[in-house]
Design an enzyme around this catalytic site. Structure first.
Site, mmCIF file in Angstrom:
data_model
loop_
_atom_site.group_PDB
_atom_site.id
_atom_site.type_symbol
_atom_site.label_atom_id
_atom_site.label_comp_id
_atom_site.label_asym_id
_atom_site.label_seq_id
_atom_site.Cartn_x
_atom_site.Cartn_y
_atom_site.Cartn_z
ATOM 1 C CB CYS A 99 15.367 45.373 9.594
ATOM 2 S SG CYS A 99 15.749 47.165 9.510
ATOM 3 C CE LYS A 145 10.061 7.256 6.785
ATOM 4 N NZ LYS A 145 9.454 8.556 7.204
ATOM 5 C CB CYS A 174 19.245 45.962 9.200
ATOM 6 S SG CYS A 174 18.791 45.974 7.592
ATOM 7 C CE LYS A 176 5.667 5.126 6.929
ATOM 8 N NZ LYS A 176 5.151 6.559 7.296
ATOM 9 C CD GLU A 232 -2.052 -1.118 2.957
ATOM 10 O OE1 GLU A 232 -2.245 -0.023 3.775
ATOM 11 O OE2 GLU A 232 -2.846 -2.044 3.267
ATOM 12 C CE1 TYR A 272 -4.536 -3.569 11.568
ATOM 13 C CE2 TYR A 272 -3.885 -1.821 12.939
ATOM 14 C CZ TYR A 272 -4.011 -3.156 12.757
ATOM 15 O OH TYR A 272 -3.297 -3.933 13.582
ATOM 16 C CB CYS A 329 15.395 49.340 5.908
ATOM 17 S SG CYS A 329 16.188 47.631 5.552
ATOM 18 C CG ASP A 382 4.562 12.594 4.641
ATOM 19 O OD1 ASP A 382 4.299 12.273 5.900
ATOM 20 O OD2 ASP A 382 5.169 13.327 4.052
ATOM 21 C CB CYS A 408 19.285 50.036 6.715
ATOM 22 S SG CYS A 408 18.265 49.542 8.228
#
Ligand code: IVH
Length: 713
Positions: free
Chosen positions: A429, A316, A411, A119, A117, A230, A435, A121, A414
């Site tokens: 920042c 997997k 930053c 798997k 089957e 299942y 900036c 996720d 700037c």
């Protein structure tokens, strides 16, 4: 009719409607073969809702009306699993699959079948059914105890609340996986990006985060799916796993067709290699193949280890991962000032693309890795889309690595000292007014298609105009002259003229999009719409109190705070005044403000397709405000169809057969424009009842905006 008869009749009709709607749900969601039109379905659902409201004694938590989710709130009760939820032995190697097969053959000493089957996720779920009714849904938890998420699970359309057919045990459990399909996941993340909420790293996190939402309405809106794989019970109808799943399918469970009984190792490995590539075409994520001994008697014979069954194993698929050297770390500043660490790597191939850069997420992640420049690092595709660093190969440390990677304190663009808000992972920042990358990104955002839609003012042109000093602020856009634009390198006279026309046109962009364009923190498209409709013009909005803002549906305190901050800033106020003088829309247009009239009295209008100017909901409100009725499906009673782009082919065909007129949105708005604007229908400001936090979010994979543009396709 006497009261007794009435009651019996109501009970009969309620049951009839439930059976019909259950069947329709199954046809639609599980079989993808609906036999009721949306309109018919809605009508039956409404009738059932009305009857249930009139006869509360017939309430049934498994009624199809309960799918939409209630507003009741409360955290989850932990409950003991009747049978513990075990996990599976995992392997990444085909030779271990081979070893499993041979060991099984040796232990059984008889013929056997292996069911292969997918798997899935997602996040696992255990569903308890008593007398064919769903009574409980628990998450895996620690395997012994799980969270009771029944109210959320009831909103998942592919999970039957009441089983069909016969032969199911009085008491049994179905185990399976709750999934978020790729498409839903991508839409959700797009929406979250627009609303500046942290993105989900992958559909698994999104599914489990959604299942743990406190508000079932939010769960219902997220369109989760579930596959069941299942069956567990003291007495099961079939004597093999495969047969039981086929029966489960007949009772209404969503059971995958991608399942095969195999007798030889060759068949098993064929199944694995087929799905290793074919899984990319599935609408949901999978991360391997599960192999299970088919016969229940043989399963019993093989038994369990402390943690997992001996009769099953998970293979997997290789996570797409590469190893390469870390050359340096950059810190990227986004539109809202969030600073994201980005690794510069020695180029490496990873599933068909060359990766040179990968995200390091945030400061916590960097310090957790104890990363040094020169380290050998592992790169993976997060949720198979975005490259991310997942670890350091410590065994490759030679002592020649350069210094430890330290997160920026100022930053990089700037020089302003970075700040971190309480409870947030991101450093920011704060000097948004000066900036440069923040200013440029705000300009690009302002001009973008879904905001002011000024074509020709993308990344590069903005950068060019910024460099040349023409654009420093969004208001500068309306000060541009064709002559100076044309004088810029690469921009000829023709594109300059086009750009000027686009800028002029943008002055007609409706208020809610102007509000979105302003780039207020957390004010994405949908929040902008809510605010525009709740307050109707910029002056009312800027004068709104924190409480008034937070009371708007889906707004909440976090957003309300940012909106208040924005309007408190003198710069924002100046910008708005200037833009207003240039003629931008700072109030809902007359037609959007829904002047009520009798123009559509007695008319039935069907809305179909996608629209540019207003959302479907807004058009629906307009139809109703003008006395019309909005119907879900086309019939001979339909007066006209408000038709957007990509109208559904079946609706189109039906409209043509019945000779029903199609009206596009411009025509529709023009139709309403003639009506009186005297009485403005107030759109109600709904009180927010929603929990907005997502426990699974904020994890790795956030803040990815515009990071990976240099990666080869
Ligand atoms: S069977 C006792 N079948 O993988 C056997 N599990 O550790 C119970 N999963 O937590 C699991 N697809 O969430 C089984 N077709 C499938 C599956 C599957 C995904 C998940 C499940 C479990 C984990 C295995």
């Amino acid at each position: 009719m006497n009261a007794m008869d009435e009651r019996t009749e109501a009970a009969g009709r309620i049951e009839e409607l439930r059976v019909r709607l259950r069947q329709a749900d199954h046809d639609y969601y599980v079989l993808s073969a609906p036999d009721l039109s949306d309109f018919e379905y809605d009508a039956l659902m409404r009738e059932l809702q009305q009857l249930e409201a009139a006869w509360p004694e017939f309430f049934d938590e498994n009624s199809p009306t309960q799918r939409v989710g209630s507003d009741l709130n409360g955290s989850f009760r932990q409950e003991e699993h009747h049978w513990p939820m075990l996990s599976l032995g995992n392997t990444y190697s085909l030779s271990e699959v081979e070893a499993f097969f041979h060991r099984t053959a040796r232990l059984l000493d008889d013929d056997f079948e292996i069911v292969c089957e997918l798997k899935f996720d997602g996040t696992s779920i255990s569903l308890t059914y008593e007398h064919g009714r769903l009574v409980k849904a628990l998450t895996r938890g620690d395997g012994q105890r799980g969270d009771n998420v029944t109210r959320n699970v009831r909103t998942i359309r592919t999970i039957p609340l009441q089983l069909q057919g016969e032969g199911y045990p009085d008491y049994f459990e179905m185990r399976g996986e709750v999934l978020m399909p790729w498409q839903v996941f991508e839409e959700l993340n797009r929406e979250r990006e627009q609303n500046e909420e942290p993105l989900f790293a992958n559909p698994r996190n999104a599914a489990s985060g959604t299942l743990k939402q406190l508000n079932p309405k939010v769960v219902a809106s997220r369109r989760l799916d579930a596959y069941l794989y299942y069956m567990l019970g003291d007495t099961l109808p079939g004597d093999s796993h495969y047969d039981n799943l086929q029966l489960a399918r007949q009772w209404g469970f969503h059971v995958s067709d991608a399942m095969k009984k195999c007798r030889t190792l060759e068949e098993v490995s064929d199944f694995i290699s087929y799905w290793d590539t074919e899984r990319r075409n599935l609408p949901f994520a999978t991360d391997g193949i599960v192999l299970k001994v088919n016969s229940l008697a043989q399963q019993q014979q093989l038994g369990y280890t402390a943690k997992s069954p001996r009769w099953a194993i998970a293979y997997k698929f290789q996570a797409e991962r590469a190893r390469t050297r870390l050359c340096s770390v950059d810190f990227q500043v986004g539109r809202t000032g969030i600073v994201t660490p980005v690794a510069n790597l020695e180029p490496v191939r990873l599933s068909g693309t060359t990766v040179k850069r990968a995200t390091l997420h945030n400061a916590d992640f960097v310090s957790h890795l104890d990363l040094h420049i020169g380290d050998m690092v592992y790169v993976e595709k997060g949720g198979e889309i975005i490259p991310k660093i997942v670890g350091v190969d410590m065994t490759a440390r030679e002592g020649t690595e350069l210094e430890k990677v330290r997160f920026a304190v100022t930053c990089p663009e700037c020089g302003a000292p970075l700040v971190r808000e309480e409870g947030e992972a991101a450093w920011i920042c704060p000097d948004w007014q000066h900036c440069p990358p923040q200013i440029k990104a705000r300009l690009v955002h302002f001009a973008s298609r879904r905001a002011m839609n000024i074509e020709g003012l993308g990344d590069e042109t903005v950068a060019l105009m910024y460099r040349s000093g023409y654009l420093r602020d969004i208001t500068d856009i309306y000060r541009l002259h064709a002559g100076e634009v044309a004088s810029l390198e690469r921009l000829g006279e023709k594109s300059a003229r086009n750009l000027m026309a686009q800028i002029e046109q943008s002055k007609q962009v409706p208020f809610e999009r102007v509000l979105f364009a302003l780039g207020i923190r957390y004010v994405g498209e949908s929040v902008a719409k809510k605010l525009a409709y709740a307050f109707r013009d910029i002056d009312t909005l800027s004068a709104a109190s924190f409480e008034q803002l937070a009371a708007v549906d889906e707004i909440g305190e976090k957003i309300a705070g940012k909106v208040k901050d924005f309007f408190a800033s003198p710069l924002s106020r100046r910008q708005i005044e200037t833009l207003r003088n240039y003629g931008l829309q700072f109030a809902l247009s007359q037609e959007a403000a829904a002047p009520s009239s009798d123009l559509l009295k007695g008319k039935t209008v069907v809305i179909s397709g996608t629209f540019e100017r207003y959302s479907r909901d807004q058009y629906k409100a307009m139809i109703e405000a003008h006395g019309g009725r909005n119907a879900g499906s086309v019939s001979s009673k339909t007066d006209f169809i408000l038709a957007g782009a990509n109208m559904g082919p079946s609706k189109l065909e039906k409209a043509q057969t019945l000779g029903i007129r199609l009206v596009d949105e411009e025509e529709f708005l023009a139709m309403l424009a003639g009506t009186s604007a005297a009485t403005l229908t107030q759109i109600p400001v709904e009180v927010r009842a929603e929990e907005r936090t997502d426990p699974a979010s904020g994890s790795a994979g956030t803040y990815m905006n515009s990071l990976f543009d240099d990666i080869e396709p």
